[in-house]
Design a protein around this motif. Structure first.
Motif, PDB file in Angstrom:
ATOM      1  N   VAL A  55      30.859  40.753  42.753  1.00 17.57           N
ATOM      2  CA  VAL A  55      30.141  41.068  41.513  1.00 17.57           C
ATOM      3  C   VAL A  55      29.140  39.950  41.247  1.00 17.57           C
ATOM      4  O   VAL A  55      27.963  40.198  41.030  1.00 17.57           O
ATOM      5  CB  VAL A  55      31.116  41.247  40.338  1.00 17.57           C
ATOM      6  CG1 VAL A  55      30.363  41.340  39.013  1.00 17.57           C
ATOM      7  CG2 VAL A  55      31.978  42.485  40.548  1.00 17.57           C
ATOM      8  N   THR A  56      29.600  38.716  41.278  1.00 18.32           N
ATOM      9  CA  THR A  56      28.704  37.569  41.140  1.00 18.32           C
ATOM     10  C   THR A  56      29.384  36.314  41.670  1.00 18.32           C
ATOM     11  O   THR A  56      30.592  36.299  41.883  1.00 18.32           O
ATOM     12  CB  THR A  56      28.236  37.375  39.679  1.00 18.32           C
ATOM     13  OG1 THR A  56      27.130  36.455  39.643  1.00 18.32           O
ATOM     14  CG2 THR A  56      29.349  36.872  38.792  1.00 18.32           C
ATOM     15  N   ASP A  57      28.575  35.288  41.891  1.00 18.52           N
ATOM     16  CA  ASP A  57      29.100  34.006  42.367  1.00 18.52           C
ATOM     17  C   ASP A  57      28.348  32.883  41.681  1.00 18.52           C
ATOM     18  O   ASP A  57      27.278  33.097  41.115  1.00 18.52           O
ATOM     19  CB  ASP A  57      28.983  33.894  43.892  1.00 18.52           C
ATOM     20  CG  ASP A  57      27.560  33.842  44.374  1.00 18.52           C
ATOM     21  OD1 ASP A  57      27.107  32.754  44.782  1.00 18.52           O
ATOM     22  OD2 ASP A  57      26.887  34.887  44.352  1.00 18.52           O
ATOM     23  N   VAL A  58      28.904  31.699  41.736  1.00 15.02           N
ATOM     24  CA  VAL A  58      28.353  30.570  40.998  1.00 15.02           C
ATOM     25  C   VAL A  58      26.914  30.239  41.413  1.00 15.02           C
ATOM     26  O   VAL A  58      26.116  29.822  40.589  1.00 15.02           O
ATOM     27  CB  VAL A  58      29.285  29.340  41.099  1.00 15.02           C
ATOM     28  CG1 VAL A  58      29.237  28.698  42.464  1.00 15.02           C
ATOM     29  CG2 VAL A  58      28.975  28.331  40.016  1.00 15.02           C
TER      30      VAL A  58
ATOM     31  N   TYR B 179      33.507  32.886  43.501  1.00 17.58           N
ATOM     32  CA  TYR B 179      32.992  34.236  43.317  1.00 17.58           C
ATOM     33  C   TYR B 179      34.131  35.185  43.025  1.00 17.58           C
ATOM     34  O   TYR B 179      35.305  34.842  43.227  1.00 17.58           O
ATOM     35  CB  TYR B 179      32.105  34.702  44.467  1.00 17.58           C
ATOM     36  CG  TYR B 179      32.677  34.878  45.852  1.00 17.58           C
ATOM     37  CD1 TYR B 179      33.273  36.059  46.254  1.00 17.58           C
ATOM     38  CD2 TYR B 179      32.535  33.878  46.807  1.00 17.58           C
ATOM     39  CE1 TYR B 179      33.720  36.247  47.552  1.00 17.58           C
ATOM     40  CE2 TYR B 179      32.977  34.049  48.110  1.00 17.58           C
ATOM     41  CZ  TYR B 179      33.576  35.238  48.479  1.00 17.58           C
ATOM     42  OH  TYR B 179      34.022  35.427  49.760  1.00 17.58           O
ATOM     43  N   PHE B 180      33.788  36.371  42.496  1.00 17.12           N
ATOM     44  CA  PHE B 180      34.821  37.347  42.163  1.00 17.12           C
ATOM     45  C   PHE B 180      34.264  38.748  42.287  1.00 17.12           C
ATOM     46  O   PHE B 180      33.059  38.948  42.359  1.00 17.12           O
ATOM     47  CB  PHE B 180      35.367  37.110  40.743  1.00 17.12           C
ATOM     48  CG  PHE B 180      34.367  37.380  39.655  1.00 17.12           C
ATOM     49  CD1 PHE B 180      34.255  38.645  39.097  1.00 17.12           C
ATOM     50  CD2 PHE B 180      33.541  36.376  39.188  1.00 17.12           C
ATOM     51  CE1 PHE B 180      33.325  38.905  38.093  1.00 17.12           C
ATOM     52  CE2 PHE B 180      32.616  36.622  38.185  1.00 17.12           C
ATOM     53  CZ  PHE B 180      32.507  37.891  37.642  1.00 17.12           C
ATOM     54  N   GLY B 181      35.173  39.716  42.317  1.00 18.73           N
ATOM     55  CA  GLY B 181      34.782  41.116  42.392  1.00 18.73           C
ATOM     56  C   GLY B 181      35.984  41.970  42.732  1.00 18.73           C
ATOM     57  O   GLY B 181      37.093  41.717  42.281  1.00 18.73           O
ATOM     58  N   THR B 182      35.754  42.972  43.574  1.00 18.04           N
ATOM     59  CA  THR B 182      36.825  43.844  44.043  1.00 18.04           C
ATOM     60  C   THR B 182      36.973  43.662  45.547  1.00 18.04           C
ATOM     61  O   THR B 182      36.120  43.061  46.198  1.00 18.04           O
ATOM     62  CB  THR B 182      36.528  45.317  43.717  1.00 18.04           C
ATOM     63  OG1 THR B 182      35.317  45.700  44.377  1.00 18.04           O
ATOM     64  CG2 THR B 182      36.404  45.526  42.210  1.00 18.04           C
ATOM     65  N   TYR B 183      38.063  44.175  46.093  1.00 14.61           N
ATOM     66  CA  TYR B 183      38.267  44.034  47.534  1.00 14.61           C
ATOM     67  C   TYR B 183      38.950  45.260  48.118  1.00 14.61           C
ATOM     68  O   TYR B 183      39.598  46.040  47.416  1.00 14.61           O
ATOM     69  CB  TYR B 183      39.078  42.770  47.858  1.00 14.61           C
ATOM     70  CG  TYR B 183      40.556  42.868  47.535  1.00 14.61           C
ATOM     71  CD1 TYR B 183      41.490  43.134  48.539  1.00 14.61           C
ATOM     72  CD2 TYR B 183      41.024  42.688  46.238  1.00 14.61           C
ATOM     73  CE1 TYR B 183      42.846  43.215  48.248  1.00 14.61           C
ATOM     74  CE2 TYR B 183      42.369  42.773  45.950  1.00 14.61           C
ATOM     75  CZ  TYR B 183      43.280  43.029  46.951  1.00 14.61           C
ATOM     76  OH  TYR B 183      44.614  43.111  46.662  1.00 14.61           O
TER      77      TYR B 183
END
Length: 151
Positions: free
Chosen positions: A107-110, A89-93
């Motif tokens: 933001v989204t994940d597999v 998964y990815f996004g901000t932190y």
């Protein structure tokens, strides 16, 4: 209060250990050692990937035919197995160093289980900020070594 001065968590981290704890027993869902990298950049972006170790065999596809990437493509059992043994998964932190929490704004994940959520992870840095430990010792631990810094 979470900070936008991201501090020593910034870097690329290679997963070296990952276990869950249930009824006082450890289990290693990603293998020993697991395969994975977590990356925190100096601008508040993060991405993580975890795979079982040893990795699954390669999915058999015709390299010249990229249709298996197409939306709506029928999944083969090899593809399904890959989804069952890989997580990303990815996004901000944001980081709260006082509380020892990192907030992953996904933001989204597999698998789309975390998409649009905030995943709070307790953490600590050890060994002159070269080891990152994420987790709650009563339920799970993920340990990483720093493999790159960003300036």
């Amino acid at each position: 209060m979470p900070e936008t001065n991201y501090g020593p968590i910034v870097g690329c981290w290679q997963m070296t250990d990952a276990y869950n704890i249930s009824n006082g027993q450890k289990s290693y869902p990603w293998g020993q050692p697991p395969l994975g990298y977590w990356v925190y950049d100096p601008h508040g972006n993060f991405a993580l990937q975890i795979s079982i170790n040893p990795p699954l065999p390669l999915v058999t596809v015709d390299v010249g035919d990229n249709s298996w990437w197409d939306v709506g493509q029928t999944l083969t059992s090899d593809m399904t197995a890959s989804f069952d043994n890989y997580f990303a998964y990815f996004g901000t932190y944001l980081v709260d160093y006082e509380k020892g929490d990192v907030y992953h704004n996904v933001v989204t994940d597999v698998l789309r289980a975390y998409t649009g959520t905030v995943q709070v992870r307790p953490f600590k840095l050890e060994d002159d900020n070269n080891v990152l430990v994420i987790g709650d010792p009563s339920s799970y631990i993920r340990t990483f070594k720093r493999v790159a810094s960003f300036g």
